[in-house]
Design a protein around this motif. Structure first.
Motif, PDB file in Angstrom:
ATOM      1  N   THR A 235       0.850  -1.204   0.000  1.00  0.00           N
ATOM      2  CA  THR A 235       0.000   0.000   0.000  1.00  0.00           C
ATOM      3  C   THR A 235       0.877   1.243   0.000  1.00  0.00           C
ATOM      4  N   ARG A 236       1.944   1.203   0.819  1.00  0.00           N
ATOM      5  CA  ARG A 236       2.835   2.364   0.860  1.00  0.00           C
ATOM      6  C   ARG A 236       3.512   2.592  -0.485  1.00  0.00           C
ATOM      7  N   ALA A 237       3.936   1.517  -1.118  1.00  0.00           N
ATOM      8  CA  ALA A 237       4.567   1.653  -2.439  1.00  0.00           C
ATOM      9  C   ALA A 237       3.580   2.266  -3.428  1.00  0.00           C
TER      10      ALA A 237
ATOM     11  N   GLY B 139      14.313  -1.311  -1.284  1.00  0.00           N
ATOM     12  CA  GLY B 139      14.847  -1.227   0.079  1.00  0.00           C
ATOM     13  C   GLY B 139      14.225  -2.283   0.979  1.00  0.00           C
ATOM     14  N   ARG B 140      12.920  -2.445   0.870  1.00  0.00           N
ATOM     15  CA  ARG B 140      12.246  -3.448   1.702  1.00  0.00           C
ATOM     16  C   ARG B 140      12.619  -4.875   1.291  1.00  0.00           C
ATOM     17  N   VAL B 141      12.903  -5.075  -0.007  1.00  0.00           N
ATOM     18  CA  VAL B 141      13.352  -6.399  -0.453  1.00  0.00           C
ATOM     19  C   VAL B 141      14.701  -6.723   0.202  1.00  0.00           C
TER      20      VAL B 141
ATOM     21  N   ALA C 191       6.730   3.734  17.515  1.00  0.00           N
ATOM     22  CA  ALA C 191       5.825   4.891  17.444  1.00  0.00           C
ATOM     23  C   ALA C 191       6.343   5.985  16.515  1.00  0.00           C
ATOM     24  N   TRP C 192       7.624   5.937  16.177  1.00  0.00           N
ATOM     25  CA  TRP C 192       8.215   6.952  15.292  1.00  0.00           C
ATOM     26  C   TRP C 192       8.501   6.377  13.909  1.00  0.00           C
ATOM     27  N   GLY C 193       7.949   5.214  13.642  1.00  0.00           N
ATOM     28  CA  GLY C 193       8.022   4.657  12.287  1.00  0.00           C
ATOM     29  C   GLY C 193       9.212   3.771  12.006  1.00  0.00           C
TER      30      GLY C 193
ATOM     31  N   PHE D 298      18.478  -3.475  13.242  1.00  0.00           N
ATOM     32  CA  PHE D 298      18.834  -3.133  11.860  1.00  0.00           C
ATOM     33  C   PHE D 298      18.358  -1.731  11.544  1.00  0.00           C
ATOM     34  N   ASN D 299      18.895  -1.162  10.471  1.00  0.00           N
ATOM     35  CA  ASN D 299      18.426   0.136  10.008  1.00  0.00           C
ATOM     36  C   ASN D 299      18.805   0.336   8.542  1.00  0.00           C
ATOM     37  N   LEU D 300      17.929   1.032   7.837  1.00  0.00           N
ATOM     38  CA  LEU D 300      18.084   1.265   6.395  1.00  0.00           C
ATOM     39  C   LEU D 300      18.137   2.764   6.129  1.00  0.00           C
ATOM     40  N   SER D 301      18.940   3.152   5.147  1.00  0.00           N
ATOM     41  CA  SER D 301      18.906   4.540   4.680  1.00  0.00           C
ATOM     42  C   SER D 301      19.025   4.531   3.171  1.00  0.00           C
ATOM     43  N   HIS D 302      18.311   5.462   2.516  1.00  0.00           N
ATOM     44  CA  HIS D 302      18.489   5.596   1.070  1.00  0.00           C
ATOM     45  C   HIS D 302      18.674   7.049   0.682  1.00  0.00           C
ATOM     46  N   ALA D 303      19.442   7.239  -0.391  1.00  0.00           N
ATOM     47  CA  ALA D 303      19.652   8.565  -0.982  1.00  0.00           C
ATOM     48  C   ALA D 303      19.759   8.330  -2.481  1.00  0.00           C
TER      49      ALA D 303
ATOM     50  N   VAL E 296      21.691   4.371  10.622  1.00  0.00           N
ATOM     51  CA  VAL E 296      22.590   4.680   9.519  1.00  0.00           C
ATOM     52  C   VAL E 296      21.961   5.781   8.685  1.00  0.00           C
ATOM     53  N   ASP E 297      22.807   6.649   8.133  1.00  0.00           N
ATOM     54  CA  ASP E 297      22.277   7.658   7.218  1.00  0.00           C
ATOM     55  C   ASP E 297      23.257   7.906   6.089  1.00  0.00           C
ATOM     56  N   ILE E 298      22.699   8.042   4.888  1.00  0.00           N
ATOM     57  CA  ILE E 298      23.508   8.315   3.701  1.00  0.00           C
ATOM     58  C   ILE E 298      22.887   9.486   2.944  1.00  0.00           C
TER      59      ILE E 298
ATOM     60  N   LYS F 269      24.034  13.381  12.724  1.00  0.00           N
ATOM     61  CA  LYS F 269      22.871  13.587  13.609  1.00  0.00           C
ATOM     62  C   LYS F 269      21.748  12.626  13.248  1.00  0.00           C
ATOM     63  N   GLU F 270      21.539  12.431  11.948  1.00  0.00           N
ATOM     64  CA  GLU F 270      20.439  11.550  11.548  1.00  0.00           C
ATOM     65  C   GLU F 270      20.727  10.096  11.942  1.00  0.00           C
ATOM     66  N   ALA F 271      21.978   9.667  11.813  1.00  0.00           N
ATOM     67  CA  ALA F 271      22.315   8.301  12.232  1.00  0.00           C
ATOM     68  C   ALA F 271      22.003   8.121  13.718  1.00  0.00           C
TER      69      ALA F 271
ATOM     70  N   VAL G 107      19.754   9.849  15.662  1.00  0.00           N
ATOM     71  CA  VAL G 107      18.322   9.824  15.994  1.00  0.00           C
ATOM     72  C   VAL G 107      17.653   8.569  15.447  1.00  0.00           C
ATOM     73  N   LYS G 108      18.248   7.982  14.404  1.00  0.00           N
ATOM     74  CA  LYS G 108      17.705   6.717  13.893  1.00  0.00           C
ATOM     75  C   LYS G 108      18.098   5.551  14.807  1.00  0.00           C
ATOM     76  N   ALA G 109      19.314   5.597  15.361  1.00  0.00           N
ATOM     77  CA  ALA G 109      19.706   4.546  16.313  1.00  0.00           C
ATOM     78  C   ALA G 109      18.835   4.611  17.563  1.00  0.00           C
TER      79      ALA G 109
ATOM     80  N   GLY H 263      13.847   9.345  15.319  1.00  0.00           N
ATOM     81  CA  GLY H 263      13.965  10.244  14.186  1.00  0.00           C
ATOM     82  C   GLY H 263      14.079  11.686  14.648  1.00  0.00           C
ATOM     83  N   PHE H 264      13.680  12.595  13.761  1.00  0.00           N
ATOM     84  CA  PHE H 264      13.808  14.010  14.097  1.00  0.00           C
ATOM     85  C   PHE H 264      12.617  14.540  14.890  1.00  0.00           C
ATOM     86  N   SER H 265      11.985  13.642  15.681  1.00  0.00           N
ATOM     87  CA  SER H 265      11.185  14.165  16.788  1.00  0.00           C
ATOM     88  C   SER H 265      12.161  14.697  17.841  1.00  0.00           C
TER      89      SER H 265
HETATM   90  C1  LIG Z   1      13.728   8.569  10.570  1.00  0.00           C
HETATM   91  C2  LIG Z   1      13.896   9.756   9.635  1.00  0.00           C
HETATM   92  C3  LIG Z   1      14.984  10.671  10.183  1.00  0.00           C
HETATM   93  C4  LIG Z   1      14.304   9.170   8.263  1.00  0.00           C
HETATM   94  O1  LIG Z   1      14.391  10.153   7.295  1.00  0.00           O
HETATM   95  P1  LIG Z   1      14.563   9.864   5.714  1.00  0.00           P
HETATM   96  O2  LIG Z   1      14.845  11.161   5.083  1.00  0.00           O
HETATM   97  O3  LIG Z   1      13.430   9.070   5.203  1.00  0.00           O
HETATM   98  O4  LIG Z   1      15.913   9.090   5.651  1.00  0.00           O
HETATM   99  P2  LIG Z   1      16.507   7.651   5.377  1.00  0.00           P
HETATM  100  O5  LIG Z   1      16.420   7.250   3.957  1.00  0.00           O
HETATM  101  O6  LIG Z   1      17.863   7.700   5.984  1.00  0.00           O
HETATM  102  O7  LIG Z   1      15.679   6.611   6.274  1.00  0.00           O
HETATM  103  C5  LIG Z   1      14.485   6.041   5.886  1.00  0.00           C
HETATM  104  C6  LIG Z   1      14.391   4.683   6.542  1.00  0.00           C
HETATM  105  O8  LIG Z   1      14.621   4.768   7.941  1.00  0.00           O
HETATM  106  C7  LIG Z   1      13.821   3.807   8.618  1.00  0.00           C
HETATM  107  N1  LIG Z   1      13.066   4.560   9.620  1.00  0.00           N
HETATM  108  C8  LIG Z   1      11.836   5.111   9.544  1.00  0.00           C
HETATM  109  N2  LIG Z   1      11.528   5.729  10.722  1.00  0.00           N
HETATM  110  C9  LIG Z   1      12.596   5.563  11.528  1.00  0.00           C
HETATM  111  C10 LIG Z   1      12.882   5.963  12.870  1.00  0.00           C
HETATM  112  N3  LIG Z   1      12.011   6.646  13.626  1.00  0.00           N
HETATM  113  N4  LIG Z   1      14.081   5.615  13.399  1.00  0.00           N
HETATM  114  C11 LIG Z   1      14.970   4.912  12.681  1.00  0.00           C
HETATM  115  N5  LIG Z   1      14.757   4.505  11.399  1.00  0.00           N
HETATM  116  C12 LIG Z   1      13.582   4.829  10.838  1.00  0.00           C
HETATM  117  C13 LIG Z   1      12.944   3.130   7.565  1.00  0.00           C
HETATM  118  O9  LIG Z   1      13.527   1.885   7.227  1.00  0.00           O
HETATM  119  C14 LIG Z   1      13.019   4.105   6.397  1.00  0.00           C
HETATM  120  O10 LIG Z   1      12.980   3.524   5.130  1.00  0.00           O
HETATM  121  P3  LIG Z   1      11.760   2.649   4.576  1.00  0.00           P
HETATM  122  O11 LIG Z   1      10.524   3.145   5.214  1.00  0.00           O
HETATM  123  O12 LIG Z   1      11.859   2.842   3.115  1.00  0.00           O
HETATM  124  O13 LIG Z   1      12.084   1.252   5.014  1.00  0.00           O
HETATM  125  C15 LIG Z   1      12.602  10.590   9.497  1.00  0.00           C
HETATM  126  O14 LIG Z   1      11.666   9.828   8.771  1.00  0.00           O
HETATM  127  C16 LIG Z   1      11.996  10.939  10.854  1.00  0.00           C
HETATM  128  O15 LIG Z   1      12.443  11.849  11.516  1.00  0.00           O
HETATM  129  N6  LIG Z   1      10.979  10.167  11.296  1.00  0.00           N
HETATM  130  C17 LIG Z   1      10.340  10.322  12.589  1.00  0.00           C
HETATM  131  C18 LIG Z   1       9.128  11.174  12.474  1.00  0.00           C
HETATM  132  C19 LIG Z   1       8.107  10.873  13.513  1.00  0.00           C
HETATM  133  O16 LIG Z   1       8.212  11.288  14.627  1.00  0.00           O
HETATM  134  N7  LIG Z   1       7.092  10.107  13.115  1.00  0.00           N
HETATM  135  C20 LIG Z   1       6.044   9.741  14.025  1.00  0.00           C
HETATM  136  C21 LIG Z   1       4.892   9.170  13.331  1.00  0.00           C
HETATM  137  S1  LIG Z   1       5.270   7.707  12.371  1.00  0.00           S
END
Ligand SMILES: CC(C)(COP(=O)(O)OP(=O)(O)OC[C@H]1O[C@@H](n2cnc3c(N)ncnc32)[C@H](O)[C@@H]1OP(=O)(O)O)[C@@H](O)C(=O)NCCC(=O)NCCS
Length: 229
Positions: free
Chosen positions: A31-33, A48-50, A73-75, A85-90, A106-108, A149-151, A153-155, A159-161
């Motif tokens: 659905t997201r795709a 990425g999901r594959v 709760a932050w996706g 695990f963690n995924l990033s795409h650019a 991880v962030d790229i 910074k993004e790496a 907040v993802k760890a 995220g950027f909450s």
């Molecule tokens: C996490 C975040 C920094 C990623 O930003 P981005 O520009 O999409 O960057 P990236 O490509 O590096 O990362 C995307 C991937 O990170 C992962 N991801 C998503 N939310 C994440 C989170 N909160 N923490 C760590 N990883 C997360 C996912 O695998 C995502 O890819 P996918 O959905 O295609 O599988 C940004 O989405 C964010 O700040 N999210 C939090 C926002 C929030 O508070 N949401 C609450 C409601 S869901």
């Protein structure tokens, strides 16, 4: 499995979004795709999901469609019981980190020397602001600060909450082969991750909520199952 493995991949590899391969995605992922207005972004999300499902499937010993990915709760995609695990795409580039013991982020970003610098104003801590004013850094240095910074907040998984300016990471160039400890006390989060800049053509960083991993194994992910060092 080594403790921390990092896969780089080309999301535009057509085999990664082939309908038969992408059949492992669940209904929510499909659905997201379908919601992406741009076909290239939809294809890259699927790819990425594959990668995520296939790498995790191999570790867990289950079919890719049976990898029970949940989201916090932050996706953040997660697995109850690990591994972390963690995924990033650019653009077409992806990085996927997997760690058996500790949460990783991880962030790229694609290096862009002509990147607009104005938006960095909002992400600098007080110490970084002083470094910025002293040296007027290049756009790639600011992008490197951003991926650090993004790496982190993802760890952490939020995220950027977590406000980027609340993280004090530092602009200075450091040895890309060395982990360094960071203290976080921001937005109700208190922890001590370790951070490392990653070498390569793009700008990338990796954070770990735990001690430095002694060994990072870098691999390239190809759909045909070959994984090259
Ligand atoms: C996490 C975040 C920094 C990623 O930003 P981005 O520009 O999409 O960057 P990236 O490509 O590096 O990362 C995307 C991937 O990170 C992962 N991801 C998503 N939310 C994440 C989170 N909160 N923490 C760590 N990883 C997360 C996912 O695998 C995502 O890819 P996918 O959905 O295609 O599988 C940004 O989405 C964010 O700040 N999210 C939090 C926002 C929030 O508070 N949401 C609450 C409601 S869901």
């Amino acid at each position: 499995m080594a403790i921390l493995t990092l896969y780089s991949a080309d999301l535009d590899d057509p085999l990664l979004s082939d309908a038969r391969v992408a059949g492992c995605l669940n209904a929510a992922e499909r659905t997201r795709a379908d919601r992406y207005a741009r076909p290239d972004l939809a294809r890259r999300f699927v790819a990425g999901r594959v990668i995520m499902r296939h790498v995790l499937a191999r570790v867990l010993g289950v079919p890719p469609a049976d990898v029970a990915i949940t989201h916090n709760a932050w996706g953040r995609p997660e697995l109850a019981g690990g591994p972390f695990f963690n995924l990033s795409h650019a653009g077409r580039s992806a990085l996927f980190a997997i760690d058996e013991l500790a949460p990783v982020g991880v962030d790229i970003e694609i290096d862009d020397p002509a990147a607009e610098q104005g938006w960095f104003d909002a992400i600098l801590s007080a110490r970084e602001r002083a470094e910025f004013d002293a040296g007027r850094p290049a756009a790639s240095t600011l992008l490197r600060l951003w991926v650090r910074k993004e790496a982190i907040v993802k760890a952490i998984g939020r995220g950027f909450s977590i406000a980027p300016a609340a993280l004090d990471v530092g602009l200075r160039e450091v040895d890309v082969h060395k982990w360094r400890p960071i203290e976080i006390d921001a937005n109700g989060v208190s922890c001590s991750p370790v951070l490392i800049d990653l070498p390569g053509h793009e700008i990338a960083a990796l954070a770990r909520i735990g001690p430095a991993s002694a060994h990072i194994v870098h691999k390239c992910y190809f759909w045909n199952g070959l994984v090259a060092q």
